[in-house]
Design an enzyme around this catalytic site. Structure first.
Site, PDB file in Angstrom:
ATOM      1  N   LYS A 114       0.970  -1.191  -0.152  1.00  0.00           N
ATOM      2  CA  LYS A 114      -0.112  -0.144  -0.308  1.00  0.00           C
ATOM      3  C   LYS A 114       1.256   1.109   0.036  1.00  0.00           C
ATOM      4  O   LYS A 114       1.781   0.751   0.719  1.00  0.00           O
ATOM      5  CB  LYS A 114      -0.860   0.391   1.049  1.00  0.00           C
ATOM      6  CG  LYS A 114      -2.157  -0.577   1.198  1.00  0.00           C
ATOM      7  CD  LYS A 114      -2.801  -1.162   2.237  1.00  0.00           C
ATOM      8  CE  LYS A 114      -3.834  -2.000   3.175  1.00  0.00           C
ATOM      9  NZ  LYS A 114      -3.212  -3.353   2.722  1.00  0.00           N
ATOM     10  N   ASP A 152     -13.239  -3.886  14.862  1.00  0.00           N
ATOM     11  CA  ASP A 152     -11.868  -3.589  15.739  1.00  0.00           C
ATOM     12  C   ASP A 152     -12.166  -3.978  16.846  1.00  0.00           C
ATOM     13  O   ASP A 152     -11.015  -3.569  17.397  1.00  0.00           O
ATOM     14  CB  ASP A 152     -11.206  -2.205  14.553  1.00  0.00           C
ATOM     15  CG  ASP A 152     -11.369  -1.886  13.310  1.00  0.00           C
ATOM     16  OD1 ASP A 152     -11.247  -3.402  12.573  1.00  0.00           O
ATOM     17  OD2 ASP A 152     -11.312  -1.000  12.752  1.00  0.00           O
TER      18      ASP A 152
END
Length: 194
Positions: free
Chosen positions: A78, A180
């Site tokens: 990325k 998360d």
């Protein structure tokens, strides 16, 4: 090269191989500015000879924490940056056999500093929004694959990320997705890999 500067990323005096902070050259005058946000030749010269196949963008409000995410079967390199606002961006080394396995590095990315963060495959990644609002962009070397996302608990003490808090907020004020909040830590990750 000349259009970008590239810094290696260190933690505890040890370079985390592959992680790089990239600062573009910005040409500014009274009208505004111009910069190249991506140049394949510069990236190759910087040791990033990759083909990016997908660009993503997200927007988040102050106190949103996303991560720490990774791809299980289809890992992605990325190249990330912020085009509005400011975030603290984090990468955690998950490469088997790496001398820095489980180590993290963080960098402030903002529309103002225009820095980019290159995160190689097999790193977990996440960020916290420090400004009132932030827009986050990133290039990936593989396409999105549903159901391929893994994660690590953002607050795992064995990783020990030192998250800065947005002004006026506590850790209890942060906004996280349900998943998360539930990821396991690095010990759970290692146990699943063995």
């Amino acid at each position: 090269m000349g259009k970008i500067t590239v810094e290696n990323c260190e933690t505890d005096g040890v370079v985390i191989e592959g992680l790089k902070v990239i600062t573009p050259t910005v040409f500014g005058d009274e009208r505004g500015y111009f910069m190249e946000t991506y140049n394949m030749n510069d990236m190759k010269e910087a040791g990033i000879p990759l083909e990016f196949v997908q660009d993503n963008q997200s927007a988040s409000k102050k106190g949103v924490l996303r991560g720490l995410h990774f791809q299980k079967e289809f890992p992605q390199d990325k190249l990330v940056r912020v085009i509005n606002g400011e975030v603290f961006d984090v990468a955690v080394d998950l490469r088997e056999g790496s001398a820095t396995f489980g180590k993290w590095f963080g960098v402030r990315l903002s529309a103002e500093n225009k820095k980019q963060f290159f995160i190689p495959k097999n790193f977990a990644h996440g960020f916290i929004v420090l400004s009132d609002y932030a827009e986050f962009c990133y290039k990936c070397t593989d396409f999105y694959h549903p159901n391929d996302e893994g994660g690590l608990l953002w607050s795992d003490p064995d990783i020990g990320v030192e998250w800065p808090l947005p002004e006026g907020m506590t850790f209890d004020d942060l906004t996280l997705s349900d998943k998360d909040k539930l990821w396991g830590g690095i010990k759970d990750y290692k146990a699943r890999k063995n």
